[in-house]
Write a protein that holds these residues in place. Structure first.
Motif, PDB file in Angstrom:
ATOM      1  N   LEU A 106       0.833  -1.205   0.000  1.00 39.14           N
ATOM      2  CA  LEU A 106       0.000   0.000   0.000  1.00 39.14           C
ATOM      3  C   LEU A 106       0.863   1.249   0.000  1.00 39.14           C
ATOM      4  N   ALA A 107       1.913   1.267   0.822  1.00 38.48           N
ATOM      5  CA  ALA A 107       2.807   2.423   0.864  1.00 38.48           C
ATOM      6  C   ALA A 107       3.502   2.622  -0.476  1.00 38.48           C
ATOM      7  N   GLN A 108       3.878   1.530  -1.131  1.00 39.28           N
ATOM      8  CA  GLN A 108       4.520   1.640  -2.438  1.00 39.28           C
ATOM      9  C   GLN A 108       3.563   2.246  -3.467  1.00 39.28           C
ATOM     10  N   GLU A 120       7.211  12.347   2.292  1.00 38.93           N
ATOM     11  CA  GLU A 120       8.275  12.270   3.292  1.00 38.93           C
ATOM     12  C   GLU A 120       7.898  11.432   4.506  1.00 38.93           C
ATOM     13  N   PHE A 121       6.655  11.527   4.979  1.00 38.69           N
ATOM     14  CA  PHE A 121       6.253  10.878   6.234  1.00 38.69           C
ATOM     15  C   PHE A 121       5.500   9.567   6.004  1.00 38.69           C
ATOM     16  N   LEU A 122       5.585   9.019   4.804  1.00 32.74           N
ATOM     17  CA  LEU A 122       4.846   7.802   4.492  1.00 32.74           C
ATOM     18  C   LEU A 122       5.480   6.565   5.115  1.00 32.74           C
ATOM     19  N   ALA A 129       9.812  10.145  12.729  1.00 30.94           N
ATOM     20  CA  ALA A 129       8.753  11.112  12.428  1.00 30.94           C
ATOM     21  C   ALA A 129       8.620  12.127  13.560  1.00 30.94           C
ATOM     22  N   ALA A 130       8.645  11.650  14.799  1.00 30.70           N
ATOM     23  CA  ALA A 130       8.523  12.556  15.942  1.00 30.70           C
ATOM     24  C   ALA A 130       9.712  13.512  16.017  1.00 30.70           C
ATOM     25  N   ARG A 131      10.909  13.020  15.704  1.00 30.87           N
ATOM     26  CA  ARG A 131      12.087  13.891  15.736  1.00 30.87           C
ATOM     27  C   ARG A 131      11.941  15.030  14.731  1.00 30.87           C
ATOM     28  N   ARG A 132      11.548  14.714  13.512  1.00 30.18           N
ATOM     29  CA  ARG A 132      11.395  15.755  12.484  1.00 30.18           C
ATOM     30  C   ARG A 132      10.272  16.725  12.853  1.00 30.18           C
ATOM     31  N   MET A 133       9.191  16.185  13.388  1.00 30.47           N
ATOM     32  CA  MET A 133       8.082  17.052  13.801  1.00 30.47           C
ATOM     33  C   MET A 133       8.519  18.004  14.909  1.00 30.47           C
ATOM     34  N   ARG A 134       9.191  17.475  15.929  1.00 25.55           N
ATOM     35  CA  ARG A 134       9.604  18.319  17.053  1.00 25.55           C
ATOM     36  C   ARG A 134      10.587  19.401  16.603  1.00 25.55           C
ATOM     37  N   GLU A 135      11.560  19.020  15.787  1.00 25.55           N
ATOM     38  CA  GLU A 135      12.553  19.996  15.350  1.00 25.55           C
ATOM     39  C   GLU A 135      11.922  21.057  14.446  1.00 25.55           C
ATOM     40  N   GLY A 159       2.294   7.547   7.222  1.00 25.39           N
ATOM     41  CA  GLY A 159       2.417   6.148   7.564  1.00 25.39           C
ATOM     42  C   GLY A 159       2.035   5.931   9.012  1.00 25.39           C
ATOM     43  N   PRO A 160       2.014   4.682   9.473  1.00 23.40           N
ATOM     44  CA  PRO A 160       1.682   4.412  10.880  1.00 23.40           C
ATOM     45  C   PRO A 160       2.590   5.140  11.859  1.00 23.40           C
TER      46      PRO A 160
END
Length: 269
Positions: A106-108, A120-122, A129-135, A159-160
């Motif tokens: 599905l992701a593909q 990017e976040f798939l 994901a949390a690191r990129r969001m926080r920064e 993505g999950p």
């Protein structure tokens, strides 16, 4: 520039109580130093239709790793100017580029057919994901001097790991192609605030241009009759195609006749 159409106020729809407000939510995606002039042009266009800065901007901290906003004092000033006008500022990923191999069929499929290498976040893990969001959140809030309105993943693809990270980081709002929701705190269910497709346009090839023009043409007469909330999203590339700009004008003018230009935060009221 088009004359602002009258807003709908508190018209009823499909038997809903008269007190329900029908909202028009508009946004400009991919805001970064590399798209500054196109974003300016789109902001002027939207203000003409919406009667003021009643829309959102989705900011990329480092677009494709080639346009960092960190250290760009002139762009910081422009972001603050837009925010001080009342434009909502959302974090829009970190680099907007998908650099993580897709896992699962599905992701593909989503990565191949719903975006041109920009999901990017798939396929990110929850921790990454949390690191990129926080920064990204910390960077943008430090520039603006105020909280961001929320997070919207590039290409609206989560993505999950990204969905789980939203609760960890504590964003007030998020959206995808079909839904706007409040992520809540980690471990709690999300609260759906609005449902319905985003009307958007694609400029990257003739086929995408034709399909987005066709969908917008169908959406203009039908969606206002069906939905309490209408969403419209424009991208910097739209300014390069006159047919897309004409379709954007027609769509905003039609939607603003029956739905009140609003901010996303109104959904939380």
């Amino acid at each position: 520039m088009p004359t602002p159409a009258p807003s709908a106020g508190r018209e009823a729809l499909g038997g809903r109580p008269h007190r329900d407000v029908r909202r028009l939510l508009a946004s400009i995606h991919d805001v970064s130093p590399r798209s500054h002039s196109a974003v300016d042009a789109l902001a002027d266009r939207l203000q003409g239709h919406l009667g003021g800065p009643k829309f959102a901007m989705l900011v990329i901290p480092d677009h494709w790793g080639e346009a960092p906003i960190a250290g760009n004092a002139a762009f910081h000033t422009q972001l603050r100017r837009w925010a001080d006008l009342g434009i909502e500022m959302f974090l829009h990923g970190w680099c907007h580029r998908d650099e993580t191999p897709a896992t699962g069929r599905l992701a593909q499929i989503k990565g191949q057919h719903m975006t041109a290498g920009e999901g990017e976040f798939l396929s990110l893990s929850q921790a990454e994901a949390a690191r990129r969001m926080r920064e990204g959140k910390a960077l943008l809030e430090d520039i603006l001097g105020k909280p961001v309105a929320g997070f919207i993943a590039p290409a609206w693809l989560y993505g999950p790991g990204a969905l789980a990270a939203l609760g960890d980081v504590g964003f007030a709002l998020a959206e995808d192609h079909m839904t706007v929701w409040a992520p809540g705190q980690a471990g709690t269910d999300r609260r759906v605030l609005s449902r319905g497709p985003v009307v958007t346009w694609a400029s990257r090839n003739p086929g995408r241009i034709r399909s987005s023009l066709g969908f917008a043409a169908l959406a203009r007469p039908t969606l206002p009759l069906l939905l309490r909330d209408l969403r419209v999203a424009v991208h910097p590339g739209d300014v390069t195609v006159p047919a897309l700009l004409a379709s954007i004008d027609a769509t905003l003018a039609r939607f603003a006749r029956t739905h009140r230009p609003s901010r996303y935060a109104a959904l939380l009221a």
